[in-house]
Design a protein around this motif. Structure first.
Motif, PDB file in Angstrom:
ATOM      1  N   MET A   1       0.810  -0.771   0.063  1.00  0.00           N
ATOM      2  CA  MET A   1       0.130  -0.027   0.370  1.00  0.00           C
ATOM      3  C   MET A   1       0.926   1.685   0.344  1.00  0.00           C
ATOM      4  N   VAL A   2       1.024   1.948  -0.493  1.00  0.00           N
ATOM      5  CA  VAL A   2       1.582   3.701  -0.969  1.00  0.00           C
ATOM      6  C   VAL A   2       0.116   4.725  -0.527  1.00  0.00           C
ATOM      7  N   LYS A   3       0.827   5.792  -0.094  1.00  0.00           N
ATOM      8  CA  LYS A   3      -0.650   6.949  -0.159  1.00  0.00           C
ATOM      9  C   LYS A   3      -0.490   7.712  -1.260  1.00  0.00           C
ATOM     10  N   ARG A   4      -1.167   7.987  -2.153  1.00  0.00           N
ATOM     11  CA  ARG A   4      -1.113   8.311  -3.093  1.00  0.00           C
ATOM     12  C   ARG A   4      -2.269   9.129  -3.802  1.00  0.00           C
ATOM     13  N   THR A   5      -2.611   9.976  -4.683  1.00  0.00           N
ATOM     14  CA  THR A   5      -3.504  10.686  -5.574  1.00  0.00           C
ATOM     15  C   THR A   5      -4.283   9.875  -6.150  1.00  0.00           C
ATOM     16  N   ILE A   6      -5.772   9.690  -5.856  1.00  0.00           N
ATOM     17  CA  ILE A   6      -6.733   8.319  -6.609  1.00  0.00           C
ATOM     18  C   ILE A   6      -7.901   9.090  -7.251  1.00  0.00           C
ATOM     19  N   VAL A   7      -9.131   8.693  -8.170  1.00  0.00           N
ATOM     20  CA  VAL A   7      -9.959   9.064  -8.012  1.00  0.00           C
ATOM     21  C   VAL A   7     -11.084   8.894  -7.877  1.00  0.00           C
ATOM     22  N   LYS A   8     -12.215   9.504  -6.668  1.00  0.00           N
ATOM     23  CA  LYS A   8     -12.781   9.467  -5.797  1.00  0.00           C
ATOM     24  C   LYS A   8     -14.440   9.404  -5.958  1.00  0.00           C
ATOM     25  N   ILE A   9     -14.800   8.765  -6.686  1.00  0.00           N
ATOM     26  CA  ILE A   9     -17.344   8.382  -6.837  1.00  0.00           C
ATOM     27  C   ILE A   9     -18.039   8.802  -5.949  1.00  0.00           C
ATOM     28  N   ASP A  10     -18.645   9.784  -5.708  1.00  0.00           N
ATOM     29  CA  ASP A  10     -19.601  10.046  -4.847  1.00  0.00           C
ATOM     30  C   ASP A  10     -20.458   9.336  -5.289  1.00  0.00           C
ATOM     31  N   GLU A  11     -21.853   7.933  -4.895  1.00  0.00           N
ATOM     32  CA  GLU A  11     -21.626   7.141  -5.990  1.00  0.00           C
ATOM     33  C   GLU A  11     -23.656   8.065  -5.577  1.00  0.00           C
ATOM     34  N   SER A  12     -23.746   8.823  -4.649  1.00  0.00           N
ATOM     35  CA  SER A  12     -25.111   8.941  -4.335  1.00  0.00           C
ATOM     36  C   SER A  12     -25.162  10.630  -5.495  1.00  0.00           C
ATOM     37  N   LYS A  13     -24.054  11.060  -6.187  1.00  0.00           N
ATOM     38  CA  LYS A  13     -23.851  11.911  -7.092  1.00  0.00           C
ATOM     39  C   LYS A  13     -24.250  11.623  -8.644  1.00  0.00           C
ATOM     40  N   CYS A  14     -23.925   9.874  -8.270  1.00  0.00           N
ATOM     41  CA  CYS A  14     -23.693   9.366  -9.828  1.00  0.00           C
ATOM     42  C   CYS A  14     -24.851   9.109 -10.578  1.00  0.00           C
ATOM     43  N   ASN A  15     -24.994   9.904 -11.481  1.00  0.00           N
ATOM     44  CA  ASN A  15     -26.987   9.112 -12.481  1.00  0.00           C
ATOM     45  C   ASN A  15     -26.422   7.767 -13.322  1.00  0.00           C
ATOM     46  N   GLY A  16     -24.653   7.492 -13.513  1.00  0.00           N
ATOM     47  CA  GLY A  16     -25.268   6.287 -13.738  1.00  0.00           C
ATOM     48  C   GLY A  16     -24.365   6.666 -15.555  1.00  0.00           C
ATOM     49  N   CYS A  17     -24.526   8.512 -16.467  1.00  0.00           N
ATOM     50  CA  CYS A  17     -24.403   8.594 -17.523  1.00  0.00           C
ATOM     51  C   CYS A  17     -23.570   7.562 -18.583  1.00  0.00           C
ATOM     52  N   GLY A  18     -22.383   7.333 -17.572  1.00  0.00           N
ATOM     53  CA  GLY A  18     -21.130   7.066 -18.740  1.00  0.00           C
ATOM     54  C   GLY A  18     -20.130   7.818 -19.286  1.00  0.00           C
ATOM     55  N   GLN A  19     -19.839   9.412 -19.321  1.00  0.00           N
ATOM     56  CA  GLN A  19     -19.304   9.883 -19.611  1.00  0.00           C
ATOM     57  C   GLN A  19     -17.732  10.153 -19.315  1.00  0.00           C
ATOM     58  N   CYS A  20     -17.962   9.693 -17.900  1.00  0.00           N
ATOM     59  CA  CYS A  20     -16.033   9.320 -16.965  1.00  0.00           C
ATOM     60  C   CYS A  20     -15.532   8.176 -18.258  1.00  0.00           C
ATOM     61  N   VAL A  21     -15.890   7.060 -18.693  1.00  0.00           N
ATOM     62  CA  VAL A  21     -15.406   6.445 -19.199  1.00  0.00           C
ATOM     63  C   VAL A  21     -14.712   6.301 -20.230  1.00  0.00           C
ATOM     64  N   ALA A  22     -14.941   6.634 -21.163  1.00  0.00           N
ATOM     65  CA  ALA A  22     -14.192   7.369 -21.833  1.00  0.00           C
ATOM     66  C   ALA A  22     -13.075   7.943 -21.464  1.00  0.00           C
ATOM     67  N   PRO A  23     -12.427   9.373 -21.463  1.00  0.00           N
ATOM     68  CA  PRO A  23     -11.782  10.069 -20.510  1.00  0.00           C
ATOM     69  C   PRO A  23     -10.698   9.053 -19.633  1.00  0.00           C
ATOM     70  N   CYS A  24     -11.037   8.148 -19.474  1.00  0.00           N
ATOM     71  CA  CYS A  24     -10.129   7.485 -18.980  1.00  0.00           C
ATOM     72  C   CYS A  24      -9.466   6.200 -19.751  1.00  0.00           C
ATOM     73  N   ALA A  25      -8.149   6.620 -20.154  1.00  0.00           N
ATOM     74  CA  ALA A  25      -7.660   6.319 -21.285  1.00  0.00           C
ATOM     75  C   ALA A  25      -6.471   4.925 -20.399  1.00  0.00           C
TER      76      ALA A  25
END
Ligand code: SF4
Length: 122
Positions: A1-25
């Motif tokens: 385990m290391v301490k580093r930055t990572i994306v956090k997803i707030d599921e209560s705000k997510c509507n499942g639109c999927g727009q974030c999938v393609a930008p993640c190379a």
């Protein structure tokens, strides 16, 4: 385990639109049961390229303990294109220009590097 930055997803705000999938190379984000999920934390480099495109503010970047980013695994992910991603000004797609996700007039948009100066300076 290391301490580093990572994306956090707030599921209560997510509507499942999927727009974030393609930008993640690296292919770290997928839609599972109608919500965005980090499917493998070693695929998320924490750069947050996906953050700006989320229309609901569900994505952020945080610093916490997790597994190390695995560059080899990330680079081995299949390349994907999304024809719906186009510059909101000139309509160029990702095969024509570099595209950057941004927030503009309270909307999540894509802008190409050629149109970006006009967006900034008018
Ligand atoms: S862009 Fe935002 S709202 Fe849409 S699936 Fe991704 S996290 Fe959820």
């Amino acid at each position: 385990m290391v301490k580093r930055t990572i994306v956090k997803i707030d599921e209560s705000k997510c509507n499942g639109c999927g727009q974030c999938v393609a930008p993640c190379a690296e292919g770290a984000i997928q839609i599972v049961d109608g919500k965005a999920k980090i499917v493998s934390e070693d695929l998320c480099d924490g750069m947050g390229f996906c953050v700006g495109i989320c229309p609901t503010g569900a994505l952020s970047v945080e610093e916490r303990h997790t597994i190390e980013f695995n560059r080899e695994k990330a680079e081995a992910q299949p390349a994907k294109t999304d024809e719906s991603i186009r510059c909101f000004m000139c309509r160029s797609g990702e095969s024509e220009r570099y595209l950057i996700p941004a927030r503009h007039n309270m909307e999540s948009i894509w802008v190409c590097t050629r149109c970006l100066p006009a967006l900034i300076h008018g």
